[in-house]
Design a protein around this motif. Sequence first.
Motif, PDB file in Angstrom:
ATOM      1  N   LYS A  35       0.841  -1.204   0.000  1.00  0.00           N
ATOM      2  CA  LYS A  35       0.000   0.000   0.000  1.00  0.00           C
ATOM      3  C   LYS A  35       0.874   1.251   0.000  1.00  0.00           C
ATOM      4  O   LYS A  35       2.096   1.153   0.216  1.00  0.00           O
ATOM      5  N   TYR A  39       5.050   1.670   0.258  1.00  0.00           N
ATOM      6  CA  TYR A  39       5.680   2.487   1.307  1.00  0.00           C
ATOM      7  C   TYR A  39       6.592   3.554   0.692  1.00  0.00           C
ATOM      8  O   TYR A  39       7.682   3.845   1.182  1.00  0.00           O
ATOM      9  N   THR A 191       4.143  -7.184  10.241  1.00  0.00           N
ATOM     10  CA  THR A 191       5.538  -7.408  10.640  1.00  0.00           C
ATOM     11  C   THR A 191       5.674  -7.712  12.138  1.00  0.00           C
ATOM     12  O   THR A 191       6.298  -8.705  12.530  1.00  0.00           O
ATOM     13  N   TYR A 330       7.682   4.319   9.124  1.00  0.00           N
ATOM     14  CA  TYR A 330       6.602   4.318   8.130  1.00  0.00           C
ATOM     15  C   TYR A 330       6.365   5.728   7.580  1.00  0.00           C
ATOM     16  O   TYR A 330       6.142   5.927   6.396  1.00  0.00           O
TER      17      TYR A 330
HETATM   18  C1  LIG Z   1      -0.361  -1.619   6.908  1.00  0.00           C
HETATM   19  C2  LIG Z   1      -0.962  -2.919   7.273  1.00  0.00           C
HETATM   20  C3  LIG Z   1      -0.173  -4.077   7.341  1.00  0.00           C
HETATM   21  C4  LIG Z   1       1.338  -4.034   7.265  1.00  0.00           C
HETATM   22  O1  LIG Z   1       1.805  -3.573   8.503  1.00  0.00           O
HETATM   23  P1  LIG Z   1       3.368  -3.425   8.846  1.00  0.00           P
HETATM   24  O2  LIG Z   1       3.355  -2.972  10.261  1.00  0.00           O
HETATM   25  O3  LIG Z   1       3.878  -2.376   7.924  1.00  0.00           O
HETATM   26  O4  LIG Z   1       4.011  -4.732   8.638  1.00  0.00           O
HETATM   27  C5  LIG Z   1      -0.812  -5.294   7.537  1.00  0.00           C
HETATM   28  N1  LIG Z   1      -2.150  -5.350   7.705  1.00  0.00           N
HETATM   29  C6  LIG Z   1      -2.935  -4.259   7.690  1.00  0.00           C
HETATM   30  C7  LIG Z   1      -4.396  -4.388   7.887  1.00  0.00           C
HETATM   31  C8  LIG Z   1      -2.370  -2.992   7.488  1.00  0.00           C
HETATM   32  O5  LIG Z   1      -3.150  -1.908   7.485  1.00  0.00           O
END
Ligand SMILES: *Cc1c(COP(=O)(O)O)cnc(C)c1O
Length: 347
Positions: A35, A39, A191, A330
């Motif tokens: 998304k 990043y 993560t 992020y």
């Molecule tokens: C952004 C997001 C992720 C990824 O999260 P990270 O902390 O960047 O690994 C996974 N699941 C959902 C629902 C998210 O919004």
Amino acid sequence: MTTSTLTIDLDALAGNWRALDAASDAGVETSAVVKANGYGLDAGRVARTLARAGARKFCVAVAEEAAAIRQALGPGPEIYVFSGHGRGDTDMIHDLQLTPMLNSIDQMLRHVEALPGHGFGVQLDTGMNRLGMEPAEWAALRDIALGQNIQLIMSHLACADEPEHPMNAQQLQVFNDLTQGCDIPRSLSATGGILLGPEYHFDVTRPGIGLYGGFPFSDAQPVAYLSLPVIQIRDVAPGETVGYGNTWTAARPSRIATVSAGYADGLHRIMAPRTQVYANGVPCPLVGRISMDLITIDITELSEDPDELELLNAQQTVDDLANNAGTIGYEILTALGGRYHRRYVSS
Ligand SMILES: *Cc1c(COP(=O)(O)O)cnc(C)c1O
């Protein structure tokens, strides 16, 4: 060249995906969250690289973001849409063959009416109170959903980057309760959740930040390198000031390099007093305020004038900049901006 160069190490990106994939059992599938334009690093390039590394499932926040991913990957790989099936999304979900994560009864009705038989997932809220069906909604819909083409049941952890936080075990319990007896693939962890251990892994994991080299995946390889060209160098006498607001005054005869990049490129003004810029491994302090397009660096200690200086490298990572700015990696990555020349390297 007077544009700054953001170098993206695609081998490191792929290596981070493989490392996170190896952190769960062989039966667990590791997706890739791409998304926000991967990043900030280019969703298409990122997705192609990770598909080559073995990823078969990709996640975006909204359906519009999936166009670049589908174009990069072609038909086949699954693309999950976290925001679900909104008004106006039907054509994209159909044409791009997306799998929306339905977040409410309204979305469920919209989906099965508009695209009967088209695969979907369900996102459950297990306590974060952000996105997903409430337990009561899920109880009302569960039997109907399980009778349709449901592909995945997911939820999201609010505190996974704090392993000791009691919210993790609490959400795990709720997720297990809500999905008891559903014979459908499940996904809970991004993560942070992957690093919490196997009981958090279920069938599909969803790493994002760790792929791009950020906390909480402390074993990650850095992916983004930022090199800034020096535009001008001048000598400044003791007592002279540098930059807007005269916030820095030379205490000794100083040599100041003016470098191309500023807050419009994601270098938040607040990071100025604690941030260094590197010349072949030698740290040089950023002095004065960060302007929209420029920063000023004290290079007095260098024996030679540099042509360029590094802001992101192995010594100063995205997380260091985030700490300097009181934010998270992020936000640094996704704020990097469109003005950099993006250079992709792989062996
Ligand atoms: C952004 C997001 C992720 C990824 O999260 P990270 O902390 O960047 O690994 C996974 N699941 C959902 C629902 C998210 O919004």
